[in-house]
Design a protein around this motif. Sequence first.
Motif, PDB file in Angstrom:
ATOM      1  N   ARG A  88      30.439 -10.914 -21.347  1.00 23.93           N
ATOM      2  CA  ARG A  88      29.695 -10.993 -22.612  1.00 23.93           C
ATOM      3  C   ARG A  88      30.283 -10.035 -23.636  1.00 23.93           C
ATOM      4  NH1 ARG A  88      24.912  -8.221 -24.861  1.00 23.93           N
ATOM      5  NH2 ARG A  88      23.864  -9.626 -26.310  1.00 23.93           N
ATOM      6  N   ASP A  89      30.332 -10.479 -24.877  1.00 20.38           N
ATOM      7  CA  ASP A  89      30.585  -9.630 -26.029  1.00 20.38           C
ATOM      8  C   ASP A  89      29.411  -9.812 -26.985  1.00 20.38           C
ATOM      9  OD1 ASP A  89      33.035  -8.278 -25.578  1.00 20.38           O
ATOM     10  OD2 ASP A  89      34.134 -10.133 -25.946  1.00 20.38           O
ATOM     11  N   GLY A  90      28.493  -8.846 -26.993  1.00 21.16           N
ATOM     12  CA  GLY A  90      27.347  -8.898 -27.880  1.00 21.16           C
ATOM     13  C   GLY A  90      27.574  -8.083 -29.126  1.00 21.16           C
ATOM     14  N   ARG A  91      26.487  -7.839 -29.878  1.00 13.77           N
ATOM     15  CA  ARG A  91      26.629  -7.099 -31.132  1.00 13.77           C
ATOM     16  C   ARG A  91      27.015  -5.643 -30.911  1.00 13.77           C
ATOM     17  NH1 ARG A  91      21.207  -8.316 -34.389  1.00 13.77           N
ATOM     18  NH2 ARG A  91      20.364  -8.017 -32.273  1.00 13.77           N
ATOM     19  N   SER A  92      26.542  -5.055 -29.798  1.00 15.53           N
ATOM     20  CA  SER A  92      26.868  -3.647 -29.554  1.00 15.53           C
ATOM     21  C   SER A  92      27.338  -3.375 -28.127  1.00 15.53           C
ATOM     22  CB  SER A  92      25.653  -2.759 -29.867  1.00 15.53           C
ATOM     23  OG  SER A  92      24.534  -3.147 -29.096  1.00 15.53           O
ATOM     24  N   PHE A  93      27.240  -4.362 -27.232  1.00 17.90           N
ATOM     25  CA  PHE A  93      27.662  -4.201 -25.847  1.00 17.90           C
ATOM     26  C   PHE A  93      28.693  -5.251 -25.460  1.00 17.90           C
ATOM     27  CE2 PHE A  93      23.650  -1.928 -25.658  1.00 17.90           C
ATOM     28  CZ  PHE A  93      23.897  -0.908 -24.763  1.00 17.90           C
ATOM     29  N   SER A  94      29.624  -4.834 -24.609  1.00 17.04           N
ATOM     30  CA  SER A  94      30.562  -5.761 -23.956  1.00 17.04           C
ATOM     31  C   SER A  94      30.501  -5.508 -22.460  1.00 17.04           C
ATOM     32  CB  SER A  94      31.996  -5.544 -24.451  1.00 17.04           C
ATOM     33  OG  SER A  94      32.130  -5.912 -25.815  1.00 17.04           O
ATOM     34  N   VAL A  95      30.518  -6.582 -21.671  1.00 12.06           N
ATOM     35  CA  VAL A  95      30.452  -6.471 -20.218  1.00 12.06           C
ATOM     36  C   VAL A  95      31.644  -7.187 -19.613  1.00 12.06           C
ATOM     37  CG1 VAL A  95      29.097  -6.925 -18.139  1.00 12.06           C
ATOM     38  CG2 VAL A  95      27.926  -6.380 -20.280  1.00 12.06           C
ATOM     39  N   ARG A  96      32.297  -6.524 -18.667  1.00 12.31           N
ATOM     40  CA  ARG A  96      33.451  -7.103 -17.995  1.00 12.31           C
ATOM     41  C   ARG A  96      33.279  -7.006 -16.476  1.00 12.31           C
ATOM     42  NH1 ARG A  96      33.845  -8.293 -22.556  1.00 12.31           N
ATOM     43  NH2 ARG A  96      35.651  -8.123 -23.946  1.00 12.31           N
ATOM     44  N   ARG A  97      33.872  -7.961 -15.771  1.00  5.76           N
ATOM     45  CA  ARG A  97      33.913  -7.915 -14.309  1.00  5.76           C
ATOM     46  C   ARG A  97      35.383  -7.949 -13.902  1.00  5.76           C
ATOM     47  NH1 ARG A  97      33.861 -11.530  -9.711  1.00  5.76           N
ATOM     48  NH2 ARG A  97      32.645 -10.635  -7.989  1.00  5.76           N
ATOM     49  N   THR A  98      35.813  -6.969 -13.129  1.00  2.00           N
ATOM     50  CA  THR A  98      37.200  -6.875 -12.681  1.00  2.00           C
ATOM     51  C   THR A  98      37.262  -7.046 -11.169  1.00  2.00           C
ATOM     52  OG1 THR A  98      37.676  -5.287 -14.456  1.00  2.00           O
ATOM     53  CG2 THR A  98      39.298  -5.473 -12.693  1.00  2.00           C
ATOM     54  N   VAL A  99      38.170  -7.908 -10.712  1.00  7.60           N
ATOM     55  CA  VAL A  99      38.398  -8.117  -9.285  1.00  7.60           C
ATOM     56  C   VAL A  99      39.818  -7.660  -8.966  1.00  7.60           C
ATOM     57  CG1 VAL A  99      38.511  -9.805  -7.404  1.00  7.60           C
ATOM     58  CG2 VAL A  99      36.796 -10.060  -9.216  1.00  7.60           C
ATOM     59  N   ALA A 100      39.956  -6.771  -7.979  1.00  6.62           N
ATOM     60  CA  ALA A 100      41.266  -6.293  -7.536  1.00  6.62           C
ATOM     61  C   ALA A 100      41.711  -7.124  -6.338  1.00  6.62           C
ATOM     62  CB  ALA A 100      41.191  -4.820  -7.158  1.00  6.62           C
ATOM     63  N   LEU A 101      42.929  -7.674  -6.398  1.00  5.92           N
ATOM     64  CA  LEU A 101      43.418  -8.615  -5.394  1.00  5.92           C
ATOM     65  C   LEU A 101      44.731  -8.160  -4.783  1.00  5.92           C
ATOM     66  CD1 LEU A 101      42.818 -11.728  -7.654  1.00  5.92           C
ATOM     67  CD2 LEU A 101      41.526 -11.293  -5.562  1.00  5.92           C
ATOM     68  N   GLN A 102      44.845  -8.336  -3.476  1.00  3.99           N
ATOM     69  CA  GLN A 102      46.117  -8.183  -2.762  1.00  3.99           C
ATOM     70  C   GLN A 102      46.220  -9.310  -1.744  1.00  3.99           C
ATOM     71  OE1 GLN A 102      46.524  -4.225  -1.026  1.00  3.99           O
ATOM     72  NE2 GLN A 102      48.007  -3.669  -2.581  1.00  3.99           N
ATOM     73  N   GLY A 103      47.344 -10.009  -1.755  1.00  5.23           N
ATOM     74  CA  GLY A 103      47.539 -11.110  -0.816  1.00  5.23           C
ATOM     75  C   GLY A 103      46.487 -12.191  -0.956  1.00  5.23           C
ATOM     76  N   GLY A 104      45.978 -12.389  -2.184  1.00  8.37           N
ATOM     77  CA  GLY A 104      44.973 -13.411  -2.419  1.00  8.37           C
ATOM     78  C   GLY A 104      43.577 -13.027  -1.977  1.00  8.37           C
ATOM     79  N   GLN A 105      43.376 -11.798  -1.500  1.00  6.59           N
ATOM     80  CA  GLN A 105      42.067 -11.359  -1.043  1.00  6.59           C
ATOM     81  C   GLN A 105      41.536 -10.234  -1.920  1.00  6.59           C
ATOM     82  OE1 GLN A 105      42.803 -10.398   3.177  1.00  6.59           O
ATOM     83  NE2 GLN A 105      41.618 -12.218   3.707  1.00  6.59           N
ATOM     84  N   THR A 106      40.240 -10.244  -2.125  1.00  4.24           N
ATOM     85  CA  THR A 106      39.585  -9.201  -2.908  1.00  4.24           C
ATOM     86  C   THR A 106      39.511  -7.908  -2.105  1.00  4.24           C
ATOM     87  OG1 THR A 106      38.236 -10.824  -4.108  1.00  4.24           O
ATOM     88  CG2 THR A 106      37.461  -8.538  -4.085  1.00  4.24           C
ATOM     89  N   ILE A 107      40.002  -6.815  -2.684  1.00  2.00           N
ATOM     90  CA  ILE A 107      39.866  -5.511  -2.027  1.00  2.00           C
ATOM     91  C   ILE A 107      38.825  -4.640  -2.740  1.00  2.00           C
ATOM     92  CG2 ILE A 107      42.243  -5.590  -1.154  1.00  2.00           C
ATOM     93  CD1 ILE A 107      42.956  -3.479  -3.309  1.00  2.00           C
ATOM     94  N   PHE A 108      38.504  -4.968  -3.996  1.00  2.00           N
ATOM     95  CA  PHE A 108      37.558  -4.189  -4.778  1.00  2.00           C
ATOM     96  C   PHE A 108      37.086  -5.054  -5.933  1.00  2.00           C
ATOM     97  CE2 PHE A 108      36.874  -1.318  -8.487  1.00  2.00           C
ATOM     98  CZ  PHE A 108      35.908  -0.459  -7.974  1.00  2.00           C
ATOM     99  N   PHE A 109      35.808  -4.931  -6.286  1.00  5.18           N
ATOM    100  CA  PHE A 109      35.360  -5.567  -7.514  1.00  5.18           C
ATOM    101  C   PHE A 109      34.402  -4.645  -8.239  1.00  5.18           C
ATOM    102  CE2 PHE A 109      32.398  -7.145  -4.297  1.00  5.18           C
ATOM    103  CZ  PHE A 109      31.150  -7.015  -4.902  1.00  5.18           C
ATOM    104  N   MET A 110      34.351  -4.794  -9.564  1.00  2.00           N
ATOM    105  CA  MET A 110      33.648  -3.825 -10.395  1.00  2.00           C
ATOM    106  C   MET A 110      33.094  -4.509 -11.634  1.00  2.00           C
ATOM    107  SD  MET A 110      35.411  -0.742 -12.567  1.00  2.00           S
ATOM    108  CE  MET A 110      35.894  -1.927 -13.827  1.00  2.00           C
TER     109      MET A 110
END
Length: 297
Positions: A88-110
Amino acid sequence: MPEVLVGQDAVDSLLGVLDLEQIDTGLFRGPRAEVGLQRVFGGQVAGQALVAAGRTVAGDRRVHSLHGYFVRPGDSTKPILYQVENIRDGRSFSVRRTVALQGGQTIFFMSASFHTGEPGLEHADPAPEGLPAPESIPPLSEQLRSHPDRLGMWARVPRPIDVRYIGGSGFSASGERPALEHQRVWMKADGKLPDDQLIHVCVLTYASDLTLLDSVLSRHGAVWGNGGYLGTSLDHALWFHRPFRFDEWTLYDAVSPTAADGRGLAQGRFFDANGLHLASATQEGLLRQTPEAPGIP
């Protein structure tokens, strides 16, 4: 064994690790750190994931919180891909989701949230008083000079963060660490950082994972490694309350309110040298007793 980087050289190495390559819209590649460890340090993954998220946010919006989960151990010999989703990009806030991948597999998400900042109520609990100045405390490498076998990973990896424990650390020899309710550490980047506030936040994110779980052991006077425990971060959350420079001394005051079922909860607060509350951290970790460890009451 190659010489361990310290000071500005180590800081520059960390800045290189945080300088992600953008390979497509919302897709970044994080360079691997030359650390000689099999697993990727959790603070590195969290810091890189926040860099990736921050690079997709336009304008003057600053990150005010992040919540992440460590899913699998990362391989330090390979780069990590970071995929950023614009929630989301709102009037005063933006929210992001990041997924960290190695070998096609998720090792961390935030998930991370960014805010423009606006006028409102303001208050803060005071910082602890009567603590020794950071310059009066020897760095960990000097504190453990009489026990070089206890240096653990600190003896093998670059040291971009100057860490000064007030009281014993989890790297003390077994039986030599006092049980303390509060674990307090002075820390800062061991060199100059650029003025970009996102970099200061990401370096603090990196550093926040260095000592936080140690506060669980501190309650029992327990230590890491042989004669103690092995620990793994399960999740990590940070709230950033005010702008700061992390190349200036910062007090990290951590406690562990509870531990059970092999897991320990740790909570920490960051203060600047003037006592201003800068950021807060919470983490749960898995702690397993090593075969050599004596029973801890």
